[in-house]
Design a protein around this motif. Structure first.
Motif, short mmCIF file in Angstrom:
data_model
loop_
_atom_site.label_atom_id
_atom_site.label_comp_id
_atom_site.label_asym_id
_atom_site.label_seq_id
_atom_site.Cartn_x
_atom_site.Cartn_y
_atom_site.Cartn_z
N HIS A 45 0.85 -1.21 0.00
CA HIS A 45 0.00 0.00 0.00
C HIS A 45 0.88 1.25 0.00
O HIS A 45 1.36 1.67 1.05
CB HIS A 45 -0.93 0.01 1.22
CG HIS A 45 -1.78 1.24 1.32
ND1 HIS A 45 -2.90 1.30 2.10
CD2 HIS A 45 -1.70 2.47 0.74
CE1 HIS A 45 -3.46 2.50 2.00
NE2 HIS A 45 -2.73 3.23 1.18
N HIS A 47 1.77 5.13 -2.47
CA HIS A 47 1.26 6.11 -3.45
C HIS A 47 2.40 6.71 -4.24
O HIS A 47 3.48 6.93 -3.70
CB HIS A 47 0.51 7.24 -2.74
CG HIS A 47 -0.70 6.78 -2.01
ND1 HIS A 47 -1.95 6.78 -2.58
CD2 HIS A 47 -0.86 6.26 -0.76
CE1 HIS A 47 -2.83 6.29 -1.71
NE2 HIS A 47 -2.20 5.97 -0.59
N PHE A 90 -2.03 2.83 -4.49
CA PHE A 90 -3.37 2.92 -3.91
C PHE A 90 -4.11 4.21 -4.22
O PHE A 90 -5.16 4.45 -3.64
CB PHE A 90 -3.27 2.75 -2.38
CG PHE A 90 -3.62 1.36 -1.91
CD1 PHE A 90 -2.84 0.28 -2.27
CD2 PHE A 90 -4.73 1.14 -1.09
CE1 PHE A 90 -3.16 -1.00 -1.82
CE2 PHE A 90 -5.06 -0.13 -0.64
CZ PHE A 90 -4.28 -1.21 -1.01
N LYS A 163 -9.94 -0.09 -4.93
CA LYS A 163 -9.70 0.75 -3.76
C LYS A 163 -10.96 1.57 -3.57
O LYS A 163 -11.33 2.36 -4.44
CB LYS A 163 -8.50 1.67 -4.01
CG LYS A 163 -8.36 2.83 -3.00
CD LYS A 163 -7.81 2.37 -1.67
CE LYS A 163 -7.70 3.51 -0.65
NZ LYS A 163 -6.65 4.48 -0.90
N HIS A 225 -5.84 0.58 6.55
CA HIS A 225 -5.69 1.40 7.77
C HIS A 225 -6.28 0.68 9.00
O HIS A 225 -6.88 1.31 9.87
CB HIS A 225 -6.34 2.78 7.64
CG HIS A 225 -5.95 3.52 6.41
ND1 HIS A 225 -4.67 3.60 5.94
CD2 HIS A 225 -6.70 4.23 5.52
CE1 HIS A 225 -4.64 4.31 4.83
NE2 HIS A 225 -5.85 4.70 4.55
N ASP A 287 2.12 3.43 3.19
CA ASP A 287 1.15 4.44 2.75
C ASP A 287 1.87 5.77 2.51
O ASP A 287 1.39 6.84 2.87
CB ASP A 287 0.04 4.59 3.80
CG ASP A 287 -1.16 5.38 3.30
OD1 ASP A 287 -1.23 5.67 2.08
OD2 ASP A 287 -2.02 5.72 4.13
N TRP A 290 3.18 10.26 -2.17
CA TRP A 290 2.33 11.46 -2.20
C TRP A 290 2.98 12.66 -2.86
O TRP A 290 3.11 13.72 -2.24
CB TRP A 290 1.88 11.85 -0.78
CG TRP A 290 1.26 10.78 0.04
CD1 TRP A 290 1.90 9.89 0.84
CD2 TRP A 290 -0.16 10.49 0.17
NE1 TRP A 290 0.98 9.07 1.46
CE2 TRP A 290 -0.28 9.41 1.07
CE3 TRP A 290 -1.31 11.05 -0.40
CZ2 TRP A 290 -1.52 8.88 1.42
CZ3 TRP A 290 -2.53 10.51 -0.04
CH2 TRP A 290 -2.63 9.45 0.86
ZN ZN Z 1 -3.11 5.23 1.08
#
Ligand code: ZN
Length: 344
Positions: A45, A47, A90, A163, A225, A287, A290
């Motif tokens: 997971h 990004h 994700f 997702k 999460h 996670d 970004w």
């Molecule tokens: Zn995420």
């Protein structure tokens, strides 16, 4: 002639050695299907990019693909040096999903990258497209199935999982129940796994119950999460067959040891789940990433190595064996993201 026979035997050897084990499944990358057994070390997971502007304004016009790829490339190269072979991306549609960038990054790094379909309902439906309000679950599912069968936005790039997301802590709204239902229909038609951004126990319990009522095994559902939920509800969901995704591994020097969200906290939660017999249902990731479309050059970018630099050493200290780490980071993603219909 002799050379011909030699070549033929090499060819047939290659063909035989490429045969998968009989029980092997496939996963779908942006470059097409591969055997699950070929995934190797997997970040389950993460990004590449995100666009927070909202469903009404986002689109491919919002970013420069070459600029994003240049910025993200070194972070992906860094994880290949840790042996990562598969990277599961994700970012959902209407929130900055761009499978074309993922394909380019896959080609430039050799990473196998998986993208997704589905809609993201959290944050007060800011990332839900207009049509999702009027359409039925069947109609939404048709769109997602079409992406799986034919590719995303006119390309041949196909999603490998769904997702979705629902509101934090609250009971499922009508719209979010519809999204879960659309995911269930899509699962039946494609075998794609449903990963759902789910903050807190209540929406996790409701989704597991809803999927069961729709005839789907919770084995097809990832509690994304799950670290936001209580240990008790993590254990309950795992007992139902769900995947427990502890996916924000993040070293923060300001954390005190054992504080919620600290590396020790993650190691403790993993240990507790393992001791209850659920090692085979845990997914671990950062996670991170970004590239933020709204910030100059993507703003602060969080790399993907804390798991290797901090969490694995912590798990080693707690006596986790190589086999157990392999289970967490290699075997579990193979099963979790395999394309297959799961019914009770
Ligand atoms: Zn995420």
């Amino acid at each position: 002639m002799k050379n011909g026979i030699f070549l033929l035997s090499i060819l047939s050897f290659l063909l035989i050695s490429c045969q998968p084990p009989e029980d092997d499944t496939v996963v779908m990358t942006v470059n097409g299907a591969i055997f699950s057994s070929e995934m190797g070390l997997t970040l389950s997971h993460e990004h590449v990019m995100v666009d927070w502007i909202g469903a009404d304004s986002t689109g491919y016009h919002r970013w420069d693909r070459a600029e994003v790829a240049e910025r993200v490339l070194p972070y992906l190269q860094e994880i290949t040096e840790h042996g990562v072979q598969t990277f599961i991306e994700f970012t959902p549609a209407y929130l900055g999903r761009d499978p074309f960038i993922l394909q380019e990054l896959s080609q430039r790094t050799g990473l196998q990258i998986i993208t997704n379909t589905g809609y993201y309902g959290a944050v007060e439906n800011r990332f839900i497209p207009e049509h999702a309000y009027e359409e039925s679950a069947e109609q939404l599912a048709k769109r997602w199935v079409d992406e799986f069968e034919n590719g995303i936005d006119g390309s041949e790039l196909r999603p490998g999982f769904m997702k979705i997301s629902v509101a934090s802590e609250e009971p499922l709204s009508e719209l979010h129940s519809k999204i879960v239902e659309a995911a269930a229909i899509t699962h039946f038609e494609t075998g794609m796994t449903i990963a759902s951004h789910t903050i807190g126990d209540r929406p996790a319990i409701e989704q597991v119950e809803l999927l069961k009522s729709l005839g789907i095994s919770p084995e097809a559902w990832i509690w994304t999460h799950a670290q936001s939920g209580s240990l008790d509800t993590n254990l309950w969901a795992a007992g139902e067959g769900a995947w427990i995704s502890l996916d924000n591994v993040h070293y923060n020097p300001e954390h005190t040891a054992g504080e919620e969200g600290s590396i020790e906290w993650y190691a403790e939660r993993i240990t507790e789940l393992k001791e209850a017999g659920y090692l085979e249902q845990i997914l671990v990731s950062h996670d991170a990433g970004w590239y933020d479309v709204g910030e100059p050059n993507g703003g602060d970018f969080r790399g993907y190595t804390d798991l290797f630099d901090y969490l694995i050493p912590e798990l080693n200290d707690r006596g986790f064996s190589e086999d157990e780490l392999n289970q967490l980071l290699v075997k579990n993603p193979q099963v979790a993201f395999s394309i297959r219909v799961r019914v009770p």
